[in-house]
Scaffold this active site. Sequence first.
Site, mmCIF file in Angstrom:
data_model
loop_
_atom_site.group_PDB
_atom_site.id
_atom_site.type_symbol
_atom_site.label_atom_id
_atom_site.label_comp_id
_atom_site.label_asym_id
_atom_site.label_seq_id
_atom_site.Cartn_x
_atom_site.Cartn_y
_atom_site.Cartn_z
ATOM 1 N NE ARG A 199 -4.008 0.173 1.613
ATOM 2 C CZ ARG A 199 -4.266 -0.769 2.290
ATOM 3 N NH1 ARG A 199 -3.554 -1.025 3.557
ATOM 4 N NH2 ARG A 199 -4.980 -1.897 1.836
ATOM 5 C CB ALA A 200 4.322 2.227 1.703
#
Length: 339
Positions: A242-243
């Site tokens: 997700r980052a």
Amino acid sequence: MTDSHFPLAAVVAADDLKLALCLAAIDPAIGGVLIEGPRGMAKSTLARGLADLLASGTFVTLPLGASEERIVGTLDLDAALGEGRAQFSPGLLAKANGGVLYVDEVNLLPDHLVDLLLDAAASGVNHIERDGISHRHAARFVLIGTMNSEEGELRPQLLDRFGLNLALDGQPQPAQRAEIMRRRLAFDSDPQAFLQTWAAAQDELRSRCRNARACLAAIPLDDAALEAIAQRCFAAGVDGLRADLVWLRAARAHAAWRGAAQIADEDIEAVANFVLRHRRRPAPPAQAPQQQPPQQQQPAPSQSTANAPAQGDGQWGELPAQAQAMGERREPPRWAKKP
């Protein structure tokens, strides 16, 4: 535009936070902004100021005790069964579409409600289903959550789902504190005059966000930026992907903010702390070196054992030989024979 909103352009300092809010307004798919800081740091003022930069100007506050039905809306099952149509009563997500949804003390909400908000913020759609009847509607809003970590933490899984994370300094410099008070007092005494003073700066900020949204889709998510971000995320030890995705979107939004045609290194660097602050894996605590027990001093060997063989040279437990005094040899007694 709602006149009662303190203009974002007039907020003293907090430049990083204002930038993060503008990036989230340029691309709401970034997933919202989590603001950390103590009470009295004008977090709600910043969120309200952001709403004035959006086309709708909508600002919706989620009450702390709100139920799930109030957030997502309700379906009238009787109307659906009797009339064959789904009658939907909109909730807060529908009302926030096109604007800002502000959640104060988000860390005090039940986890399943935070999950629900983050799902809608990331997808831009609210889906509600009851007893086999479903309804979908657009819910494209900028999610702004605030929290004071002294009152409780968010689970890491929920922290990770917020796109960007920043912390406000609870101790501004004296000059900044004084200027904050001056502007706040001026706004409270005559809001219209204050808004007029800052109208040009606020219009410039609004126009910049609008132009950035217009050119966002034309900026490619190129391989060079993707690989650079993947390397940085790996080096930071973040879990999941997700980052990487949030960083790429935020860097593209920053490029649009600059008016550039493609993502550059400066865009990647500008949003690095926003993306990584709440996702860096904490370093393991350093272990104190174990102290060796002090060695006991051995007594000095006596004269009688100075020349004794070292341990291990003879049998285990063998005593050293000792000198015996030599005396006169005595014959054993002879017993008289019986007659």
